[in-house]
Design a protein around this motif. Structure first.
Motif, PDB file in Angstrom:
ATOM      1  N   HIS A 179     -14.869 -36.430  16.160  1.00 35.93           N
ATOM      2  CA  HIS A 179     -13.601 -37.288  16.462  1.00 35.93           C
ATOM      3  C   HIS A 179     -13.081 -37.893  15.299  1.00 35.93           C
ATOM      4  N   GLU A 198      -6.329 -40.402  18.276  1.00 32.66           N
ATOM      5  CA  GLU A 198      -7.317 -39.755  17.866  1.00 32.66           C
ATOM      6  C   GLU A 198      -7.247 -38.202  18.253  1.00 32.66           C
ATOM      7  N   THR A 224      -9.964 -34.443  18.200  1.00 32.21           N
ATOM      8  CA  THR A 224     -11.214 -34.316  18.496  1.00 32.21           C
ATOM      9  C   THR A 224     -11.430 -32.529  18.133  1.00 32.21           C
ATOM     10  N   LYS A 268     -20.581 -38.786  14.468  1.00 31.66           N
ATOM     11  CA  LYS A 268     -19.628 -38.042  15.275  1.00 31.66           C
ATOM     12  C   LYS A 268     -18.100 -38.320  14.863  1.00 31.66           C
ATOM     13  N   ARG A 269     -17.800 -39.495  14.222  1.00 35.98           N
ATOM     14  CA  ARG A 269     -16.616 -40.089  14.079  1.00 35.98           C
ATOM     15  C   ARG A 269     -16.281 -40.200  12.832  1.00 35.98           C
ATOM     16  N   TYR A 312     -13.418 -42.266  10.625  1.00 35.58           N
ATOM     17  CA  TYR A 312     -12.281 -43.312  10.822  1.00 35.58           C
ATOM     18  C   TYR A 312     -11.515 -43.279   9.163  1.00 35.58           C
TER      19      TYR A 312
END
Length: 717
Positions: A436, A477, A479, A515-516, A518
């Motif tokens: 993500h 966002e 994915t 998983k992310r 930023y």
């Protein structure tokens, strides 16, 4: 049959005589007792148990008790009663004296513990009632929670007692020589009469319609009791009450029943000469009840009381009853029945846009035999339970799973792995790479776009590359999802390419195991910069074109912009977002276009100043900045600032003004271009125009500080 008025008390037991046989008697004990077996031991067992583990309700164990109660005489009391009765009847009948059995019709037995709070007693079982023959045995079973089990075990020992039983028995008895008479009579009458006439002759008609309706009711109740000589006064009163209640019950029902009145036609049609209707309804009720000595009736007997604890009893050998013979403590953690269960879940999203179709989970446990189960998961909220009997103390089981993907024949099969406790298979274990990417605090007023490049190299197969782009129009966002058909256990590499107006630069590669990702703004600081046009902008200079460029070779970042200045727009605030305020070079250049058509070039110049002046340079340039930050805009509409400067020579005095509004922000600087100046002092006043229509002017102020901070309001004169 038991004669109810032939009563006496012997050895604490109520004794009744027979209505015919003078040698036959009936014994009614005043309270019940625990039933004992043939050896005199109470039929009583109490089990206190502990469960293998705390239950979801918080229950850890409890108690279980079974015992019988009876409504009968013990042998010693029976012998005492028989001895006294033989002495009462005399020698002629002594050998014939006996104790008969009451004919019981109905009965109940109630345990006080059945009404106790659920914190102490869980449930009490007993049959519909006593046996109604023999000793009227009633069995009870009692279930207790853990707290009540301990209390009950202690309370059943020592003096006193905790078990209270009340019997409610109804037996057939013969009434004494008493005659009871009860009578009820009732008369109810309803009548209706209607007479109507119409002469139907010449002239005005004469018409009449008369109706009469009558309802009467007459009820009589009479009760009388005649007793034989020597009858017990209390018994007479009971019989009178019994007869009275019987008659009243019947009378109440009969009196409540109403007879029907007239419900027929009451109408009168015109031109009928005469109409006569008549209706009557009579109801008579009569009831008579006679009770005499020859009448057998049901009589209540209610023995009740607290049963002495069994530790106060002795058996037929005279030995005390021991608590240990009737009590057991039991640990229910029997290895033979020991088992375990674990919830099985899959933390996966099976939505239409997701790559996982389903997951097949296999669980097995090696006990005395191999116990195995297979589950198919295709719903997010699905939960299954695996259970098996425990061998020894081990609760370790093994599991594996197979992930099925949509639109693909490829599957991911995990190896068989040991586990204890609840089993949750997470999304990272499903052979799916999911990342993500969130735009964070990217400022799209400074950036045109940010492109994120991502790389992941699985253990088997080629590297996976992908990309997402963020712009002002696409700043939510995003994915990335790829099937890798293996457990994700390697980091994801990513870098960001930033594009500004006419330029681009990029960050170095970074890694993450999460998983992310930023993103953050590449700009850490702001470098202040402003450009001021100077010279005769009203009469000589037409426009000044200024080009500003910032370059940071170390980071590869550069920025450029242009602005055209003139008499009405002579100030350009130009803050520059930079990655490092102490790095990079700021350069400006431009063209000065005069009203006579000529042009002069401003050469490219590197500067570290925060303010530069462009145009026709003069001896002295004084740029004054007016700051309205303190003005009370709730009361003020407009402020006019008038500034005067002559550089120490009155002949070159210049007067300029600036209008300040709340919505306009800080005005452009006021620039004085002087051929020469021996001082940079200037004076200023400010006139405040208020919302209520009034105005006020500050006192003149002379200063060399080029930052004029307007006060909240003008000071009072």
């Amino acid at each position: 049959m038991l004669q109810i008025d032939k009563a006496q008390m012997i050895a604490g037991v109520q004794i009744y005589g027979d209505h015919e046989n003078p040698a036959l008697f009936y014994a009614v004990p005043q309270q019940p007792t625990f039933r004992c077996d043939a050896e005199g031991n109470p039929v009583f067992m109490y089990l206190k148990y502990r469960q293998p583990k705390v239950q979801p309700s918080g229950k850890t164990g409890g108690g279980f008790a079974t015992f019988d109660t009876q409504f009968a005489l013990d042998d010693a009391t029976r012998a005492t009663i028989m001895e006294q009765l033989r002495g009462q009847v005399g020698q002629g009948l002594a050998d014939q004296v006996g104790l008969g059995t009451i004919t019981w019709a109905t009965g109940t037995a109630h345990l006080n513990l059945s009404e106790v709070s659920g914190d102490l007693v869980t449930k009490v079982w007993n049959p519909v009632g006593p046996s109604l023959y023999g000793d009227n045995v009633t069995p009870f079973t009692l279930e207790l929670p853990d707290f009540g089990a301990t209390l009950f075990a202690e309370a059943l020992q020592g003096k006193g007692g905790i078990v209270q039983v009340s019997y409610g028995m109804n037996g057939w008895v013969m009434l004494p020589a008493i005659t009871g008479y009860g009578h009820f009579s009732s008369t109810k009458f309803r009548s209706f009469v209607q007479d109507a006439s119409d002469d139907a002759g010449y002239g005005a008609d004469t018409f009449s319609n008369k109706m009469a309706e009558v309802a009467t009711s007459n009820d009589v109740i009479y009760v009388e009791v005649k007793s034989a000589t020597g009858a017990n006064a209390d018994m007479v009163a009971k019989i009178e009450e019994s007869v009275r209640r019987t008659v009243l019950d019947i009378a109440t029902k009969r009196m409540a029943e109403q007879i029907e009145g007239y419900t027929g036609d009451r109408s009168v049609l015109e031109d009928y000469e005469t109409i006569h209707r008549e209706y009557s309804n009579l109801r008579v009720d009569d009831f008579t009840m006679t009770v005499n000595q020859q009448t057998a009736v049901l009589w209540p007997f209610n023995p009740q009381g607290t049963l002495p604890n069994i530790t106060n009893m002795v058996d037929k050998k005279g030995q005390p009853v021991l608590w240990a013979d009737h009590y057991r403590e039991i640990d229910l953690d029997d290895p033979f029945f020991r088992s375990f269960s674990v919830p099985v879940r899959v933390n996966a999203d099976y939505g239409a846009e997701r790559p996982v179709h389903s997951v097949d989970v296999h669980v097995q446990y090696q006990g005395d035999k191999l116990e195995a189960a297979d589950y198919h998961f295709d719903k997010p909220e699905q939960t299954e339970t695996f259970a098996a009997y425990v061998k020894g103390d081990s609760r370790e089981y093994q599991h594996s799973y197979t992930v099925n993907y949509k639109g693909s024949s490829a599957v991911y099969e995990s190896p068989l792995a040991p586990h204890t406790g609840p089993l949750t298979i997470n999304a990272d274990d499903l052979g799916v790479l999911e990342v993500h990417v969130l735009p964070g605090n990217l400022d799209f007023e400074s950036l045109e776009s940010a492109t994120v490049s991502i790389e992941y190299t699985p253990a088997n197969g080629p590297a996976i590359t992908d990309q997402v782009v963020f712009t002002a129009q696409n700043s939510t966002e995003q994915t990335l999802t790829h099937v890798i058909a293996e457990k994700r256990n390697r980091p994801v590499r990513y870098k960001v390419d930033y594009r500004t107006k006419g330029d681009a630069f990029q960050d170095d590669w970074k890694e993450t195991t999460g998983k992310r990702i930023y993103l953050s703004s590449p700009f850490n600081e702001i470098r202040p910069f402003r450009v001021v046009a100077v010279g005769d902008l009203a009469g000589t200079i037409d426009t000044i074109l200024v080009d500003v460029r910032y370059e940071d070779p170390q980071s590869g970042y550069s920025w450029a912009d242009s602005k055209q200045l003139n008499a009405t727009d002579s100030y350009w605030p130009c803050p520059i977002q930079v990655r490092d305020a102490h790095a990079g070079t700021l350069t400006y250049s431009g063209l000065v276009r005069y009203k006579n058509g000529s042009v002069r070039e401003i050469p490219e110049t590197v500067t570290d100043e925060t303010t530069v002046e462009v145009g026709d340079m003069v001896g002295t340039v004084i740029s004054v900045f007016v700051a309205p930050d303190l003005v009370d805009w709730t009361a003020v509409d407009l402020v006019k600032v008038v500034l005067t400067c002559n550089g120490g020579a009155p002949s070159q005095e210049q007067v300029k003004s600036a209008l300040v509004r709340q919505t306009g922000g800080a005005p452009a600087p006021v620039v004085f271009s002087l051929p020469e100046a021996t001082t940079k002092d200037f004076s200023w006043t400010a006139t405040y125009y208020f919302k209520d229509g009034t105005s006020a002017t500050t006192a003149p102020s002379t200063t060399a500080d080029t930052n004029v901070l307007l006060p909240r309001r003008p000071s009072a004169a």
